[in-house]
Design a protein around this motif. Structure first.
Motif, mmCIF file in Angstrom:
data_model
loop_
_atom_site.group_PDB
_atom_site.id
_atom_site.type_symbol
_atom_site.label_atom_id
_atom_site.label_comp_id
_atom_site.label_asym_id
_atom_site.label_seq_id
_atom_site.Cartn_x
_atom_site.Cartn_y
_atom_site.Cartn_z
ATOM 1 N N ILE A 146 0.849 -1.194 0.000
ATOM 2 C CA ILE A 146 0.000 0.000 0.000
ATOM 3 C C ILE A 146 0.881 1.240 0.000
ATOM 4 C CG2 ILE A 146 -1.769 1.274 1.278
ATOM 5 C CD1 ILE A 146 -2.716 -1.408 2.395
ATOM 6 N N GLY A 147 0.748 2.028 -1.025
ATOM 7 C CA GLY A 147 1.537 3.250 -1.157
ATOM 8 C C GLY A 147 2.666 3.074 -2.154
ATOM 9 N N ALA A 148 2.631 3.818 -3.257
ATOM 10 C CA ALA A 148 3.639 3.670 -4.307
ATOM 11 C C ALA A 148 4.629 4.823 -4.282
ATOM 12 C CB ALA A 148 2.971 3.552 -5.680
ATOM 13 N N GLY A 149 5.069 5.187 -3.067
ATOM 14 C CA GLY A 149 6.201 6.092 -2.947
ATOM 15 C C GLY A 149 7.471 5.305 -3.223
ATOM 16 N N VAL A 150 8.620 5.909 -2.949
ATOM 17 C CA VAL A 150 9.868 5.218 -3.255
ATOM 18 C C VAL A 150 9.995 3.928 -2.448
ATOM 19 C CG1 VAL A 150 11.200 6.570 -1.577
ATOM 20 C CG2 VAL A 150 12.360 5.504 -3.522
ATOM 21 N N ALA A 151 9.552 3.944 -1.168
ATOM 22 C CA ALA A 151 9.651 2.735 -0.339
ATOM 23 C C ALA A 151 8.731 1.638 -0.863
ATOM 24 C CB ALA A 151 9.311 3.066 1.117
ATOM 25 N N GLY A 152 7.492 2.015 -1.209
ATOM 26 C CA GLY A 152 6.540 1.037 -1.728
ATOM 27 C C GLY A 152 6.990 0.442 -3.050
ATOM 28 N N MET A 153 7.541 1.294 -3.914
ATOM 29 C CA MET A 153 8.020 0.784 -5.209
ATOM 30 C C MET A 153 9.192 -0.165 -5.024
ATOM 31 S SD MET A 153 7.644 3.878 -7.966
ATOM 32 C CE MET A 153 8.737 4.994 -7.103
ATOM 33 N N GLN A 154 10.134 0.212 -4.149
ATOM 34 C CA GLN A 154 11.294 -0.653 -3.934
ATOM 35 C C GLN A 154 10.882 -1.985 -3.315
ATOM 36 O OE1 GLN A 154 14.593 0.097 -4.932
ATOM 37 N NE2 GLN A 154 14.631 -2.118 -4.619
ATOM 38 N N ALA A 155 9.952 -1.933 -2.352
ATOM 39 C CA ALA A 155 9.461 -3.176 -1.741
ATOM 40 C C ALA A 155 8.791 -4.056 -2.788
ATOM 41 C CB ALA A 155 8.491 -2.845 -0.611
ATOM 42 N N GLY A 177 5.123 9.321 -5.003
ATOM 43 C CA GLY A 177 4.984 9.851 -3.654
ATOM 44 C C GLY A 177 5.671 11.199 -3.458
ATOM 45 N N MET A 178 6.084 11.453 -2.225
ATOM 46 C CA MET A 178 6.697 12.729 -1.868
ATOM 47 C C MET A 178 8.026 12.957 -2.591
ATOM 48 S SD MET A 178 4.748 14.457 0.114
ATOM 49 C CE MET A 178 5.921 15.679 0.716
ATOM 50 N N MET A 179 8.754 11.878 -2.834
ATOM 51 C CA MET A 179 10.071 12.034 -3.454
ATOM 52 C C MET A 179 9.968 12.644 -4.842
ATOM 53 S SD MET A 179 13.097 9.211 -3.885
ATOM 54 C CE MET A 179 14.618 9.605 -4.728
ATOM 55 N N ALA A 180 8.888 12.341 -5.551
ATOM 56 C CA ALA A 180 8.716 12.869 -6.900
ATOM 57 C C ALA A 180 8.543 14.387 -6.899
ATOM 58 C CB ALA A 180 7.520 12.201 -7.562
ATOM 59 N N ARG A 181 8.225 14.967 -5.749
ATOM 60 C CA ARG A 181 8.016 16.410 -5.649
ATOM 61 C C ARG A 181 9.298 17.168 -5.281
ATOM 62 N NH1 ARG A 181 2.511 16.457 -1.935
ATOM 63 N NH2 ARG A 181 1.423 14.766 -3.024
ATOM 64 N N LEU A 182 10.344 16.407 -4.952
ATOM 65 C CA LEU A 182 11.589 17.047 -4.514
ATOM 66 C C LEU A 182 12.453 17.442 -5.714
ATOM 67 C CD1 LEU A 182 12.529 14.659 -1.571
ATOM 68 C CD2 LEU A 182 11.299 16.833 -1.441
ATOM 69 N N ASP A 183 13.365 18.364 -5.453
ATOM 70 C CA ASP A 183 14.309 18.795 -6.478
ATOM 71 C C ASP A 183 15.590 17.992 -6.377
ATOM 72 O OD1 ASP A 183 15.749 20.114 -8.387
ATOM 73 O OD2 ASP A 183 16.140 21.881 -7.154
ATOM 74 N N LYS A 184 16.335 18.244 -5.313
ATOM 75 C CA LYS A 184 17.605 17.545 -5.097
ATOM 76 C C LYS A 184 17.459 16.544 -3.942
ATOM 77 C CE LYS A 184 20.089 20.075 -8.009
ATOM 78 N NZ LYS A 184 19.023 20.950 -8.527
ATOM 79 N N THR A 185 18.292 15.496 -3.965
ATOM 80 C CA THR A 185 18.242 14.481 -2.912
ATOM 81 C C THR A 185 19.611 14.345 -2.251
ATOM 82 O OG1 THR A 185 18.736 12.738 -4.527
ATOM 83 C CG2 THR A 185 16.405 13.150 -4.020
ATOM 84 N N PHE A 186 19.559 14.143 -0.947
ATOM 85 C CA PHE A 186 20.772 13.947 -0.154
ATOM 86 C C PHE A 186 21.201 12.481 -0.284
ATOM 87 C CE2 PHE A 186 22.845 12.803 3.822
ATOM 88 C CZ PHE A 186 23.748 13.846 3.994
ATOM 89 N N PRO A 187 22.490 12.160 -0.318
ATOM 90 C CA PRO A 187 23.644 13.064 -0.189
ATOM 91 C C PRO A 187 24.293 13.413 -1.530
ATOM 92 C CG PRO A 187 24.361 10.832 0.195
ATOM 93 C CD PRO A 187 22.892 10.751 -0.144
ATOM 94 N N THR A 188 23.786 12.840 -2.617
ATOM 95 C CA THR A 188 24.466 13.024 -3.910
ATOM 96 C C THR A 188 24.031 14.287 -4.629
ATOM 97 O OG1 THR A 188 22.759 11.705 -5.009
ATOM 98 C CG2 THR A 188 24.702 10.520 -4.190
#
Length: 211
Positions: A146-155, A177-188
């Protein structure tokens, strides 16, 4: 009619050092429903288990309480013991008078009273126990995520790559999910969609994932 047997473990000096185990057994003999109560040096040992088995047959016991260490240690051992003696394995209750009593109190008098209360509670519980039986059945080896954010997709991808059928549910119009709304990601400091995009495609195209 319930006939309860109570077995108080000395656990060497772990319990008997700060609990008057003989007094605990004496007190429990006065409790309604208790037909037999005794103390033993190491109840989990082979002779200790035989003591329980023999008492079940000799005293016609049909409920057992073992006052000893944590159930995490030896509950399965005692369940097997009473089952071999002819009882339903769920007619056993354990009172933890080592970690919960002897190891956390210094007064032998107070520890003994606390141990008596703990064992009486276990007797009251075992008097209410009903027989339970193991059963087996076919299982459907499908996974619901349940939930197709990055965690749900990876699972989902991990399960699908392992050969399981996956149903991935997402309430939004798109995965990510929320990650798709972000610009840059830590740490890279990569753009989020650069990381997320391939996973979104894999989820959509994987033959074992139903989105």
């Amino acid at each position: 009619m319930a006939r309860v047997g109570v077995f108080i473990c000395h656990c060497g000096n772990n319990i008997a050092g700060t609990v008057d185990v003989k007094k605990v057994a004496d007190e429990l003999r006065q409790m309604p429903g208790v037909e037999y109560a005794t103390s033993y040096m190491y109840t989990c040992s082979e002779p200790g288990q035989k003591e329980i088995s023999d008492a079940i047959q000799r005293e016609n016991l049909n409920r057992i309480v073992v006052a000893a260490c944590s159930p995490r240690m030896h509950e399965l051992t005692f369940r097997r013991t009473i089952e071999k003696a002819g009882l339903n394995r769920y007619f056993l209750e354990m009172a933890n008078i080592r970690e919960h009593v002897s190891w956390v109190g210094e007064s032998k008098e107070l520890n003994t009273l606390k141990a008596i209360d703990a064992v009486k509670a276990a007797v009251a519980k075992v008097l209410q126990n009903k027989p339970l039986y193991a059963s087996s059945f076919e299982i459907n080896k499908r996974v619901l995520v349940i939930g197709a954010g990055v965690a749900g997709m990876q699972a989902s991808l991990d399960c699908a790559d392992g050969g399981l059928e996956v149903v991935l549910v997402e309430k939004s119009p798109s995965v990510g999910g929320m990650m798709a709304r972000l610009d840059k990601t830590f740490p890279t400091i990569d753009c989020s969609i650069c990381i997320l995009g391939p996973k979104m495609v894999d989820v959509a195209q994987h033959d074992k994932v139903k989105l």
